[in-house]
Write an enzyme that holds these catalytic residues in place. Structure first.
Site, PDB file in Angstrom:
ATOM      1  N   CYS A  50      -1.544  -7.834  12.989  1.00  5.42           N
ATOM      2  CA  CYS A  50      -2.006  -9.065  12.209  1.00  5.42           C
ATOM      3  C   CYS A  50      -2.013 -10.103  13.251  1.00  5.42           C
ATOM      4  CB  CYS A  50      -1.463  -9.205  11.199  1.00  5.42           C
ATOM      5  SG  CYS A  50       0.334  -9.605  11.040  1.00  5.42           S
ATOM      6  N   SER A  85      -5.487  -5.350   4.191  1.00  5.97           N
ATOM      7  CA  SER A  85      -6.695  -6.476   4.384  1.00  5.97           C
ATOM      8  C   SER A  85      -6.651  -7.337   3.402  1.00  5.97           C
ATOM      9  CB  SER A  85      -7.825  -5.227   4.417  1.00  5.97           C
ATOM     10  OG  SER A  85      -8.078  -4.657   3.015  1.00  5.97           O
ATOM     11  N   GLU A 115      -0.276   5.436   3.352  1.00  8.91           N
ATOM     12  CA  GLU A 115      -0.362   6.918   3.430  1.00  8.91           C
ATOM     13  C   GLU A 115      -0.704   7.246   4.964  1.00  8.91           C
ATOM     14  OE1 GLU A 115      -2.235   4.593   1.808  1.00  8.91           O
ATOM     15  OE2 GLU A 115      -4.281   5.065   1.654  1.00  8.91           O
ATOM     16  N   GLU A 135     -12.926  -9.069  10.999  1.00  9.91           N
ATOM     17  CA  GLU A 135     -11.735  -8.788  11.590  1.00  9.91           C
ATOM     18  C   GLU A 135     -12.056  -7.528  11.890  1.00  9.91           C
ATOM     19  OE1 GLU A 135      -8.317  -7.560   8.987  1.00  9.91           O
ATOM     20  OE2 GLU A 135      -6.976  -8.050  10.666  1.00  9.91           O
ATOM     21  N   PHE A 143      -0.667   0.081   7.599  1.00 13.03           N
ATOM     22  CA  PHE A 143      -0.341   1.070   8.373  1.00 13.03           C
ATOM     23  C   PHE A 143       0.275   0.457   9.733  1.00 13.03           C
ATOM     24  CE2 PHE A 143      -4.321  -0.016  10.303  1.00 13.03           C
ATOM     25  CZ  PHE A 143      -4.198   0.224  11.657  1.00 13.03           C
ATOM     26  N   LYS A 183       5.902   1.406  -1.458  1.00 10.21           N
ATOM     27  CA  LYS A 183       4.944   2.495  -0.991  1.00 10.21           C
ATOM     28  C   LYS A 183       4.325   2.322   0.277  1.00 10.21           C
ATOM     29  CE  LYS A 183       0.264   2.465  -1.471  1.00 10.21           C
ATOM     30  NZ  LYS A 183      -0.188   3.036  -0.182  1.00 10.21           N
TER      31      LYS A 183
HETATM   32  P1  NAD Z   1      -5.212  -1.596   3.674  1.00  8.78           P
HETATM   33  O1  NAD Z   1      -5.663  -2.918   3.196  1.00  8.78           O
HETATM   34  O2  NAD Z   1      -6.361  -0.584   4.012  1.00  8.78           O
HETATM   35  O3  NAD Z   1      -3.958  -1.140   3.141  1.00  8.78           O
HETATM   36  C1  NAD Z   1      -2.859  -1.652   2.855  1.00  8.78           C
HETATM   37  C2  NAD Z   1      -2.232  -1.013   1.699  1.00  8.78           C
HETATM   38  O4  NAD Z   1      -2.901  -1.076   0.525  1.00  8.78           O
HETATM   39  C3  NAD Z   1      -2.005   0.527   1.763  1.00  8.78           C
HETATM   40  O5  NAD Z   1      -0.859   0.895   1.330  1.00  8.78           O
HETATM   41  C4  NAD Z   1      -2.946   1.308   0.950  1.00  8.78           C
HETATM   42  O6  NAD Z   1      -2.665   2.413   0.511  1.00  8.78           O
HETATM   43  C5  NAD Z   1      -3.099   0.060  -0.009  1.00  8.78           C
HETATM   44  N1  NAD Z   1      -4.250   0.012  -0.947  1.00  8.78           N
HETATM   45  C6  NAD Z   1      -5.637   0.404  -0.222  1.00  8.78           C
HETATM   46  N2  NAD Z   1      -6.602   0.097  -1.440  1.00  8.78           N
HETATM   47  C7  NAD Z   1      -6.073  -0.233  -2.429  1.00  8.78           C
HETATM   48  C8  NAD Z   1      -6.270  -1.010  -3.756  1.00  8.78           C
HETATM   49  N3  NAD Z   1      -7.801  -0.818  -4.107  1.00  8.78           N
HETATM   50  N4  NAD Z   1      -5.495  -1.596  -4.451  1.00  8.78           N
HETATM   51  C9  NAD Z   1      -4.350  -1.527  -4.138  1.00  8.78           C
HETATM   52  N5  NAD Z   1      -3.906  -0.975  -2.697  1.00  8.78           N
HETATM   53  C10 NAD Z   1      -4.699  -0.230  -2.072  1.00  8.78           C
HETATM   54  O7  NAD Z   1      -4.600  -2.328   5.053  1.00  8.78           O
HETATM   55  P2  NAD Z   1      -4.181  -1.455   6.436  1.00  8.78           P
HETATM   56  O8  NAD Z   1      -5.631  -0.879   7.258  1.00  8.78           O
HETATM   57  O9  NAD Z   1      -3.219  -0.458   6.171  1.00  8.78           O
HETATM   58  O10 NAD Z   1      -3.716  -2.633   7.410  1.00  8.78           O
HETATM   59  C11 NAD Z   1      -4.364  -3.449   8.338  1.00  8.78           C
HETATM   60  C12 NAD Z   1      -4.583  -4.722   7.483  1.00  8.78           C
HETATM   61  O11 NAD Z   1      -3.446  -5.389   7.196  1.00  8.78           O
HETATM   62  C13 NAD Z   1      -5.358  -5.505   8.453  1.00  8.78           C
HETATM   63  O12 NAD Z   1      -6.399  -6.513   7.803  1.00  8.78           O
HETATM   64  C14 NAD Z   1      -4.285  -6.786   9.148  1.00  8.78           C
HETATM   65  O13 NAD Z   1      -4.704  -7.945   9.368  1.00  8.78           O
HETATM   66  C15 NAD Z   1      -3.441  -6.662   7.648  1.00  8.78           C
HETATM   67  N6  NAD Z   1      -2.078  -7.181   7.888  1.00  8.78           N
HETATM   68  C16 NAD Z   1      -1.832  -8.461   7.582  1.00  8.78           C
HETATM   69  C17 NAD Z   1      -0.487  -8.758   8.104  1.00  8.78           C
HETATM   70  C18 NAD Z   1       0.017 -10.405   7.698  1.00  8.78           C
HETATM   71  O14 NAD Z   1       0.984 -10.405   7.897  1.00  8.78           O
HETATM   72  N7  NAD Z   1      -1.143 -11.050   7.189  1.00  8.78           N
HETATM   73  C19 NAD Z   1       0.585  -7.987   8.569  1.00  8.78           C
HETATM   74  C20 NAD Z   1       0.146  -6.747   8.775  1.00  8.78           C
HETATM   75  C21 NAD Z   1      -1.199  -6.393   8.478  1.00  8.78           C
END
Ligand code: NAD
Length: 469
Positions: free
Chosen positions: A260, A205, A155, A367, A128, A152
């Site tokens: 991140c 995550s 959401e 985190e 997000f 995707k």
């Molecule tokens: P999230 O893990 O909640 O969701 C990420 C994506 O995964 C979303 O599109 C979600 O719909 C999907 N998703 C959720 N559950 C899933 C499952 N069980 N199986 C498959 N897909 C699933 O992360 P978020 O809250 O949207 O984003 C924040 C996180 O992203 C933080 O941990 C941040 O550090 C990380 N992030 C990392 C980087 C990097 O470069 N390492 C960059 C941006 C964000």
């Protein structure tokens, strides 16, 4: 329902698509692949040039859409849009980036060459926090190398990519080459289950990255999995402290700590420095404006902190603050209970600072992904590097020093994928790879730039000879 996190108001609705709908998108990408992969690379790049023009023309609309659904400040959102555009510019160079290698005379009368070919359908599961930029780390490179794509968005923030997809459509890109599917885990799971998908990039995550990585591995797909972070800033006694404090404020509170690459731990080397940093950092934290980023009174202030993304995220951060207090850290600045006129239903937390934080405390190991900063004291640079290296995450890490000796030691020994020297957010430009280490990156190929070309192509090595006539 898609909410504006500053007000809690519903601003749009998007479908949570089904597995069958996702499969239709994948099939459409598969059907488009043969013709697209045979289209000369220079012509494929031409669509990206056209998109570049449309994005530059519509930069403001994209930026404001992003602010409304994600809640970051307008200057921050402009910087994000610019980085998306920068990635598109780099991908336009694919006729050069995708070139293979040739060794004439590998053996007697034998030449050898490496040719890089596209593979088919690739997919992205996006987070997000960067609704515009993260997709551009991947899809322009995938398309330019001759693959087709299904993505995707999160959401929580689907509107930005929906708008960008309208611009993609306006370039006249052949149908099926790029596909947008809204939804949640159901859509993501359909990517992993469908044998037509050759590879998946996920940014999110570490928990989700592990799930996606293991599903891709068991299905025989390529994957890139860029996970969570906890970024440390080490301050040395010789640092230019005034400059460092301002820089640390931007790193810790920009995007309400939801980058991140946001720093959330400040490690001070030496006791006098520790007290000095605590005083100055807390005083500067009090000056940060927390507000609805679309409020015209503050909209173009350089350091405005908006809300966190959702009620769920706010509750998690409040729980972590409670945990920090219970485990003995000192809550030196409390951002809870903030009231913002006209935004009573928004998800705001003010700048929050813990001092006396020790490695192993949950407030340090977890985190938090919000505007919560931990300050700790160590005696030596070795000890500071030890704290970073013992941490589960290794996305970014920075040192503030005027000494080349300390800086060199830090960049060689600190285990983080992106290192800063007097730079609080060492996020690489689009020409260079982006990605961390340890639980922050569960794959070997990083995002963006030349590096990602390897993810979207497979090498074929040809060994050839021709007999004398
Ligand atoms: P999230 O893990 O909640 O969701 C990420 C994506 O995964 C979303 O599109 C979600 O719909 C999907 N998703 C959720 N559950 C899933 C499952 N069980 N199986 C498959 N897909 C699933 O992360 P978020 O809250 O949207 O984003 C924040 C996180 O992203 C933080 O941990 C941040 O550090 C990380 N992030 C990392 C980087 C990097 O470069 N390492 C960059 C941006 C964000």
């Amino acid at each position: 329902d898609v909410e504006n996190p500053s007000t809690g108001q519903v601003i749009s609705r998007v479908p949570l698509s089904t597995e069958a709908e996702t499969n239709r998108a994948i099939e459409s990408a598969h059907a488009a692949y043969q013709a697209w992969s045979r289209t000369p690379v220079s012509r494929r790049a031409q669509y990206l040039y056209d998109l570049l023009g449309l994005l530059k023309e519509n930069e403001k609309q994209i930026t404001l859409t992003l602010v409304e659904e994600m809640g970051k400040s307008i200057p921050d959102a402009y910087a994000e849009t610019k980085r998306a555009i920068e990635n598109l510019e780099v991908a336009c160079g694919m006729p050069v980036l995708q070139q293979g290698e040739k060794l004439v005379g590998a053996a007697d009368g034998i030449d050898a060459e490496v040719i890089r070919q596209p593979m088919g359908v690739f997919a992205l599961i996006a987070p997000f926090n960067f609704p515009a930029m993260v997709p551009f780390w991947f899809f322009p490179y995938a398309l330019a190398t001759g693959n087709t794509y299904v993505m995707k968005p999160s959401e929580l923030v689907p509107n930005t990519m929906r708008l960008i997809t309208e611009y993609i459509d306006r370039t006249g890109l052949p149908a099926g080459v790029f596909n947008l599917v809204n939804g949640d885990k159901t859509v993501a799971d359909a990517f992993m289950a469908n044998p037509l998908v050759q590879g998946v990039s996920v940014v999110g995550s570490s928990r989700v990255c592990k799930i996606v990585a293991s599903k891709c591995a068991s299905e025989g797909k390529r994957f890139q999995a860029m996970g969570g972070a906890k970024n440390h800033l080490v301050v040395m006694p010789d640092a230019n402290l005034d400059k460092a404090i301002q820089n640390m404020i931007t790193s810790c509170y920009g995007c309400a700590g939801q980058r991140c690459m946001a720093a959330s731990v400040i490690v001070c080397v030496g006791e006098d420095l520790y007290w000095n940093v605590c005083d100055k950092f807390i005083a500067a934290s009090r000056e940060v404006i927390t507000a609805n980023p679309l409020d015209p009174k503050v909209a173009y202030e350089p350091m405005v902190m908006g809300p966190v993304i959702s009620a769920k995220s706010k509750q998690f951060i409040l729980d972590m603050i409670k945990t920090g207090i219970e485990e003995g850290a000192t809550l030196a600045l409390d951002g809870r209970g903030l009231a913002i006129d006209g935004c009573e239903n928004g998800y705001f937390i003010g700048p929050t600072v813990f001092t006396d934080v020790k490695p192993g405390m949950a407030i340090h190991s977890t985190e938090v992904f919000g505007p919560v900063v931990s300050i700790m004291q160590v005696d030596t640079l070795d000890e500071a590097i030890g704290v970073i290296n013992a941490h589960q995450y290794g996305n970014g890490a920075s040192i503030y020093t005027q000494s080349g000796h300390y800086a060199r030691k830090f960049k060689l020994e600190a285990n983080a994928g992106m290192i800063g020297v007097n730079v609080g957010i060492p996020a690489p430009v689009a020409y260079l790879p982006f990605g961390g280490m340890k639980a922050s990156l569960l794959s070997d190929i990083k995002a963006q730039g030349k590096a990602v070309v390897n993810f979207f192509t497979q090498d074929k090595i040809v060994t050839e000879r021709f007999f004398d006539e």
